[in-house]
Scaffold this motif. Structure first.
Motif, short mmCIF file in Angstrom:
data_model
loop_
_atom_site.label_atom_id
_atom_site.label_comp_id
_atom_site.label_asym_id
_atom_site.label_seq_id
_atom_site.Cartn_x
_atom_site.Cartn_y
_atom_site.Cartn_z
N HIS A 14 1.05 -0.73 0.16
CA HIS A 14 -0.38 -0.52 -0.17
C HIS A 14 0.84 1.24 0.27
N SER A 15 0.50 1.75 -0.93
CA SER A 15 1.86 3.77 -0.69
C SER A 15 0.69 3.75 -0.52
N VAL A 16 1.60 5.50 -0.32
CA VAL A 16 0.65 7.13 0.08
C VAL A 16 0.05 6.53 1.56
N THR A 17 -1.28 6.13 1.69
CA THR A 17 -1.68 5.84 3.09
C THR A 17 -2.01 4.65 4.01
N ASN A 18 -0.91 4.92 4.91
CA ASN A 18 -0.34 3.91 5.82
C ASN A 18 0.87 3.02 4.87
N PRO A 19 2.17 3.52 4.41
CA PRO A 19 2.50 2.72 3.36
C PRO A 19 3.61 1.19 4.40
N ALA A 20 2.96 0.50 3.55
CA ALA A 20 3.38 -0.65 3.96
C ALA A 20 2.67 -2.16 2.97
N VAL A 21 3.80 -2.75 3.41
CA VAL A 21 3.36 -4.30 2.55
C VAL A 21 2.28 -4.83 3.40
N VAL A 22 1.17 -5.60 2.98
CA VAL A 22 0.09 -5.95 3.58
C VAL A 22 -0.14 -6.94 3.18
N GLY A 23 0.20 -7.65 2.24
CA GLY A 23 -0.46 -8.98 2.02
C GLY A 23 0.62 -9.86 1.16
N GLU A 60 -0.09 -11.18 8.55
CA GLU A 60 -0.52 -10.97 10.56
C GLU A 60 -0.60 -8.86 10.53
N THR A 61 0.49 -8.95 10.30
CA THR A 61 1.69 -7.78 10.79
C THR A 61 1.56 -7.48 9.51
N PRO A 62 0.64 -5.82 9.37
CA PRO A 62 1.74 -5.10 8.47
C PRO A 62 3.39 -5.06 8.60
N VAL A 63 3.88 -4.90 6.97
CA VAL A 63 5.23 -4.25 6.84
C VAL A 63 5.51 -3.06 6.59
N SER A 64 5.53 -2.10 7.85
CA SER A 64 5.56 -1.01 7.02
C SER A 64 6.84 -0.44 6.60
N LEU A 100 19.30 -5.18 6.82
CA LEU A 100 19.11 -6.70 5.89
C LEU A 100 18.21 -6.08 4.38
N LEU A 101 17.52 -4.56 4.85
CA LEU A 101 16.64 -5.18 3.56
C LEU A 101 16.86 -3.47 3.52
N ALA A 102 17.95 -3.28 3.24
CA ALA A 102 19.13 -1.08 2.86
C ALA A 102 19.03 -1.18 1.42
N ASN A 103 19.41 -2.22 0.90
CA ASN A 103 19.37 -2.28 -0.59
C ASN A 103 18.22 -2.44 -1.75
N GLU A 140 12.46 -12.91 1.85
CA GLU A 140 11.97 -14.21 3.33
C GLU A 140 12.16 -13.08 4.41
N GLN A 141 12.64 -11.86 4.56
CA GLN A 141 13.11 -10.54 5.93
C GLN A 141 11.03 -9.91 5.59
N ILE A 142 10.53 -9.56 4.37
CA ILE A 142 9.65 -8.89 4.71
C ILE A 142 8.79 -10.31 5.07
N LEU A 143 8.22 -11.13 4.98
CA LEU A 143 7.54 -12.45 5.01
C LEU A 143 7.76 -12.31 6.83
N ARG A 144 9.59 -12.32 7.05
CA ARG A 144 9.14 -12.82 8.87
C ARG A 144 8.58 -11.53 9.92
N LEU A 145 9.36 -10.07 9.18
CA LEU A 145 8.56 -8.81 9.95
C LEU A 145 7.78 -9.06 9.41
N GLY A 146 6.59 -9.69 8.93
CA GLY A 146 5.04 -9.37 8.56
C GLY A 146 4.26 -11.02 9.45
N THR A 147 5.26 -11.68 9.48
CA THR A 147 4.73 -12.78 11.02
C THR A 147 4.93 -12.62 12.23
N ALA A 148 3.52 -12.15 12.75
CA ALA A 148 3.40 -11.55 14.41
C ALA A 148 4.35 -12.41 15.13
N THR A 149 5.05 -11.72 16.16
CA THR A 149 5.82 -12.57 17.11
C THR A 149 5.98 -12.33 18.42
N GLU A 150 4.78 -10.78 19.25
CA GLU A 150 4.78 -10.76 20.50
C GLU A 150 3.90 -11.59 20.52
#
Length: 142
Positions: free
Chosen positions: A51-60, A96-100, A109-112, A132-142
């Motif tokens: 999702h761009s512009v409004t709450n920019p994040a990978v959502v799915g 599970e969690t959008p990756v903003s 690890l996502l610097a590039n 892989e990193q983005i999916l990891r960040l998108g999997t709720a861990t709390e």
DNA sequence: GCCAACGTTGGC
DNA sequence: GCCAACGTTGGC
């Protein structure tokens, strides 16, 4: 298997619309680099939905269900090949969690990642480790 | 709403 | 072919 990221403004066509429809004809791409990326997509490739512009994040997460074909909304002159193409995508799952974008920028690890390096490109390749990193960040861990 | 990045257009 | 002007994208 290749990995990609596509952008959409949630107010125009968000994850919600996508899952309601089940399949998205990814039209409207009018940038040559993005078009070339659409042409390189293969059935089964996995696609991050951003999702761009409004709450920019990978959502799915989505997948390619039909490879590039001429954009049906554009009239192609006889004898010429289509300049603009579409692919068809289907949802796999919501994260599970959008990756903003903020979280992506904070992850060394996502610097590039293209998302940061070429912020205006709307269809871009993603490296396997970045995916892989983005999916990891998108999997709720709390 | 502002502005940076950057792609496109058009004059020369 | 160069480059200024302009339009669009998208983050903040």
């Amino acid at each position: 298997m290749n990995y990609w990221l596509v952008k959409s403004e949630p107010d125009v066509y968000g994850w919600h619309h996508f899952t309601q429809q089940g399949i998205a004809v990814w039209d409207g791409v009018r940038n040559y680099q993005a078009r070339n990326n659409l042409n390189a997509m293969r059935t089964g490739d996995q696609v991050l939905f951003y999702h761009s512009v409004t709450n920019p994040a990978v959502v799915g997460l989505a997948r390619v269900v039909r490879e590039a074909y001429p954009d049906p909304t554009v009239t192609v002159e006889p004898g010429k090949s289509a300049t603009w193409v579409v692919v068809e995508l289907a949802p796999i799952m919501k994260l599970e969690t959008p990756v903003s974008l903020r979280a992506i920028k904070a992850e060394p690890l996502l610097a590039n990642i293209g998302l940061i390096k070429q912020s205006r490109l709307s269809v871009m390749p993603i490296r396997p480790n970045e995916f892989e990193q983005i999916l990891r960040l998108g999997t709720a861990t709390e």
